[in-house]
Structures are given as C-alpha cells and as structure tokens.
Write an enzyme that holds these catalytic residues in place. Structure first.
Site, PDB file in Angstrom:
ATOM      1  N   SER A 110      26.886  38.616  13.875  1.00 13.92           N
ATOM      2  CA  SER A 110      26.860  37.926  15.161  1.00 13.92           C
ATOM      3  C   SER A 110      26.013  36.659  15.060  1.00 13.92           C
ATOM      4  O   SER A 110      26.334  35.759  14.290  1.00 13.92           O
ATOM      5  CB  SER A 110      26.355  38.887  16.244  1.00 13.92           C
ATOM      6  N   GLU A 205      35.241  36.421  13.829  1.00 14.90           N
ATOM      7  CA  GLU A 205      35.216  37.477  14.860  1.00 14.90           C
ATOM      8  C   GLU A 205      34.432  36.920  16.042  1.00 14.90           C
ATOM      9  O   GLU A 205      33.692  35.949  15.888  1.00 14.90           O
ATOM     10  CB  GLU A 205      34.563  38.762  14.319  1.00 14.90           C
ATOM     11  N   HIS A 271      32.270  43.053  16.877  1.00 15.58           N
ATOM     12  CA  HIS A 271      31.597  43.722  17.998  1.00 15.58           C
ATOM     13  C   HIS A 271      32.445  44.890  18.506  1.00 15.58           C
ATOM     14  O   HIS A 271      33.071  44.806  19.556  1.00 15.58           O
ATOM     15  CB  HIS A 271      31.346  42.728  19.126  1.00 15.58           C
TER      16      HIS A 271
END
Length: 300
Positions: A110, A205, A271
């Site tokens: 992330s 992502e 996620h």
C-alpha cells in the site's frame, strides 16, 4: 535482478515499525500473536506508540526508527505494521547505503509502495509486497502461509488454484516485478523515485478508488510513457471501486490490451482478505496462456 536478502531462522528477532499513518497500539496483539506462531521474536519500534497529527510520529521520528532497525544487528527483518500515508515524506532522507550494507527483509504494501521502489533503486535490494501485520486477524490461511517464503528460498507460483485469472493480452514475459499501489506509483512521477518500468513486469492494485479515478491514474502513467516498454502487467485486487468487476476489466483492457505484452488480471494481491505476498525486484515469468506467474525466491 536485485540482491536477495538473508532468510529468517526460527527464533530470529524482527522489528516492527510504522512509517506511515499512526497506529492504534492496543490493536497490536493479534500481530504479535501471529509472530509468536511463526516462532519469531520482535522489537517494537518507537513509532508504534508515536503520534504526530495523522502520522506515526514526526518525519524525524519515523526516519530514526527505520534507521535504528536497519542498524540493529539482532533485527533480521523490518515489518511495517500499517499503511495509510507518510512513507514518501521520509524517502528522500533514508540512508540507502546503510541498508545496502545491512541487507534485511523489508515487508509491507500500500503506502509502502513508495519505499519499495526507493529501496530497489538506491539500495539494490529485493523487498516484499505483503499484508500489514495489523491485519493479522483478517488474513486468511493462504495469506499467512506466504510468510513462510521468508524462511526458505522458494519459488512463488501463482495459478488459478488461488483465484480465477483473466488474460487481457497473450504472451509470455520474463522480467523483474515492480510496482504495487497505483496511487503511490503515480505519486512517484516527476521525482527521483519515479517508478522504472522499462523491461519490467508491472504490478498494480488499489482500494477505494472509483473507475474514473483509476482511469485518470492510468492515463497519467501512459502520458508519462511508463506503459511503453513494459515486459508484462499483473493486475492485482482493486477493491471498493463502487463498480462491478466488468467495468474494471473493460478499463484495463482499454489501457493494456494493445501493448503487445502479456497482461493478466485477477491476482489476489492487494487490499483483500486474501493478499498473496510476493518478492519485488526478482525475476519472474508471467505466462498469459497458461495463466501462471512464477517468481524466483526473494531470500537466500
């Protein structure tokens, strides 16, 4: 290929840090229990209890915590416990030579996408794109098993046994995997940490980004000419887009189908409850025909 890092041995000590958003330390219990399961000891960094507005301590505190873990000969791996935002703020001040001299496992995803790229570029080390330890209670069994790649050099093989995959463009590619969170990748553009995509297999992502926002970010990557010399594309989890899977696939097809490189979507990397951890910076083979991704070990 980037340099692999020394593997873990049961009983090793690992360091826990927060280099981004602030942590709720009372929720750390499940993370520590999971490390106990892995037979690892741990040192809790100062940033776990630090607070500076929305960050886990000031930039100086987060930088110092990271450097302390790099320098500590007992610490064999550095696990980021939480993402959010903030790692970019310290990227320019990290002593990458120090990390190159003390190579160790760096794990997170992330917001840490920013540091994965920086470490590849300036310390020449493999890093690991995997779930944050604060999410230990939400990880499924297969995601937990992926931590075992840190103890034994093993090739990661991702097939449709893990999730249904969709080939957007055919072919077979070999190259280093780079990338991670799309928003963080775009935020590197125009900086000295700008993502390098030439001859690389790009992983993307994201979470809570609408289809128009994803379109805008892909458009920026395209105009920055980051899609022109790719070896291949791995499309990970795009969760909470507010749209169905078909809309996402349509968008991805628009951007990636005509590049002349293999592109496969549907990887549970990101996620989600299933978040398959992979090493970044090592060589991989993406086969769109067989729908398989093989990645060399990240540890030695």
């Amino acid at each position: 290929m980037k340099n692999t890092v020394p593997r873990l041995v049961k009983g090793d000590t690992v360091g826990l840090v927060a280099l981004s958003s602030l942590v709720e330390p009372e929720k750390l219990g499940e993370a520590l229990a999971f490390l106990d399961e892995l037979d690892l000891r741990y040192k809790i960094g100062d940033t776990i209890n630090a607070k500076h507005d929305y960050l886990a301590g000031s930039d100086e505190e987060r930088l110092a915590d990271f450097h302390a873990m790099v320098k500590d000969p007992e610490v064999k791996a550095i696990f980021c416990v939480k993402g959010g935002y903030g790692s970019a703020r310290i990227a320019g001040k990290i002593d990458y030579d120090l990390l190159a001299e003390n190579p160790k496992i760096f794990w997170g995803f992330s917001d840490l996408t920013y540091l994965h790229g920086a470490i590849h570029e300036f310390a020449d080390l493999v890093t690991f794109h995997g779930p944050m330890l604060m999410a230990a209670s939400k990880m499924d069994d297969i995601s937990k098993k992926m931590f075992l790649q840190l103890f034994t050099p093993m090739e990661v093989q991702y097939t449709e046994m893990l999730s249904p995959l969709t080939a957007i463009a055919p072919g077979v590619a070999r190259g280093q995997i780079v990338g991670g969170n799309l928003r963080r990748l775009v935020s590197t553009l125009g900086t000295k940490f700008e993502v390098r995509t030439e001859s690389k297999i790009l992983l993307i992502e994201d979470i809570a980004e609408s289809i128009p926002r994803i379109d805008s970010m892909l458009q920026q990557l395209k105009q920055a000419r980051k899609l022109e010399q790719l070896a291949g594309v791995i499309i990970g989890s795009f969760t909470q887009t507010g749209a169905d899977e078909a809309a996402l696939l349509t968008l991805m097809t628009e951007y990636f189908a005509e590049l002349g490189v293999p592109v496969v979507a549907g990887f549970k990397i990101g996620h989600e409850t299933t978040n398959i951890a992979i090493p970044l910076g090592v060589d991989a083979i993406l086969d769109a025909q067989e729908k398989v991704l093989r990645i060399l070990p990240g540890v030695h």
